[in-house]
Design an enzyme around this catalytic site. Structure first.
Site, PDB file in Angstrom:
ATOM      1  CG  ASP A 126      47.521  35.379 -21.483  1.00  0.00           C
ATOM      2  OD1 ASP A 126      48.128  35.181 -22.689  1.00  0.00           O
ATOM      3  OD2 ASP A 126      46.686  34.076 -21.112  1.00  0.00           O
ATOM      4  CE1 TYR A 161      38.873  49.390 -28.107  1.00  0.00           C
ATOM      5  CE2 TYR A 161      38.139  50.687 -29.837  1.00  0.00           C
ATOM      6  CZ  TYR A 161      38.121  50.933 -28.864  1.00  0.00           C
ATOM      7  OH  TYR A 161      37.992  52.026 -28.158  1.00  0.00           O
TER       8      TYR A 161
END
Ligand code: NAD
Length: 341
Positions: A212, A126
């Site tokens: 996930d 990020y």
């Protein structure tokens, strides 16, 4: 005796920021919160006022107050200036992003949600260390991004999560990662988190989950989670997913906590699609203000604010359009003020 004034920086922000900030400041005043606001600009507001998305006066104000309430700041997509939000987090070492999500209106698709996500706030993919590599006459033939995680960064974020869990009666922390593929980048986060967990053995349970699988489980069975701690980008994505479980972005508050300051903000952005229409839900920023009250040790006022919000939503059934209600931002704020009286 009136409580001593607490200087705090107020950045109303861009788009719906002005509307939700005005509503939140009105409610805080009705609550008798002793914040003494220094109003500053950033983001597009900073560009418009003085050509700088993070003006020196804004930084100086937060350096003085070490406490801020911030509306959303617009960031251009795919080019333009770097996110002022990311720069603020870096400038003030705001290493942990605390994002609680709680069901406020019972009977929705997901009931009784009470989850806390702690997002590492300064590292990972990020940070936006990116560049293009040109091939021939294509300047953008290849894009490269580097993620950086450090043991020190992972330790302070995971320590924050376990410490929060211990102090707030939580039972379990789940470390979320992608260490099966990003073995170094997120493997280091997992390895460090597991080390930190040992100090809390017997008090706070620890498990880990691949991001996930975590996303799927959050949709199928969110109640299995308690406190989640994860890296910056995964935290960004999962916290919006979690906001969806409790009614959307209009309900999701956040606190950026660090060594040098704390900045409280809604998870949502400047919502250009509804800006200026007076219909934005101010709840997320109001709940962020409640977190700010907790932070300065005014838990009684924070509770009064949360109780008033619960009453307005569930007893008075005053709600904004995103919650299938008809109230405007101002009407919603007025209903909270009436409850506080
Ligand atoms: P957004 O959060 O602004 O909007 C997403 C959707 O949610 C929109 O349909 C919007 O109308 C709705 N929404 C958001 N907040 C709402 C509220 N309080 N009440 C009712 N509906 C609400 O996300 P976006 O459109 O992807 O981003 C717009 C801008 O905001 C971009 O410039 C982005 O960089 C910025 N942004 C800032 C922050 C921040 O300052 N912390 C966070 C996210 C996005």
């Amino acid at each position: 005796m009136p409580a001593a004034k607490i200087p705090a920086t107020l950045i109303p922000g861009d788009g719906i920021g002005h509307e939700v900030s005005a509503a939140t400041v009105e409610v805080l005043a009705a609550l008798g919160a002793p914040f003494e606001w220094e109003t500053q600009v950033a983001g597009q507001g900073g560009i418009d006022a003085c050509g700088d998305p993070l003006p020196p006066d804004t930084l100086a104000s937060i350096r003085r107050t070490r406490l801020a309430l911030k509306g959303p700041l617009a960031t251009p997509i795919g080019g333009g200036y770097r996110s002022s939000n990311v720069r603020l987090r870096e400038e003030f070492n705001l290493y942990a992003n605390l994002r609680p999500a709680r069901t406020l209106i019972p009977g929705g698709r997901y009931d009784k949600i009470d989850l806390v996500l702690v997002r590492e706030n300064l590292e990972g993919l990020y940070v936006g260390f990116e560049h293009y590599i040109a091939i021939g006459d294509d300047e953008h033939a290849v894009a490269v991004a580097s993620g950086v995680n450090t043991r020190a960064g992972a330790r302070r974020a995971t320590e924050f999560a376990f410490d929060y869990a211990a102090k707030n009666g939580r039972k379990k922390v789940t470390i979320v990662h992608k260490a099966n593929v990003l073995k170094a980048l997120t493997g280091l986060f997992l390895e460090t988190g597991r080390e930190v967990a040992k100090k809390y053995e017997g008090r706070i349970a620890c498990e880990d989950r691949i991001v996930d699988a975590c996303a799927m489980q959050l949709v199928l069975d969110p109640w299995r989670y308690d406190v989640i701690v994860t890296t910056n980008l995964f935290g960004d994505i999962l916290s919006d997913l979690i906001a969806g479980l409790v009614g959307g972005l209009g309900m999701a508050p956040a606190g950026n906590i660090g060594t040098d300051a704390a900045i409280f903000e809604a998870v949502h952005g400047s919502a250009p699609d509804i800006a200026g229409k007076g219909v934005a839900n101010p709840l997320a920023l109001m709940l962020s203000a409640a977190m700010m009250l907790d932070h300065v040790g005014m838990q009684d006022k924070a509770k009064r604010l949360r109780d008033a919000i619960d009453a307005v939503l569930c007893k008075d059934e005053v709600r904004t359009g995103d919650l299938k209600g008809k109230a405007t931002t101002k009407q919603f704020a007025r209903a909270i003020v009436d409850r506080l009286k």
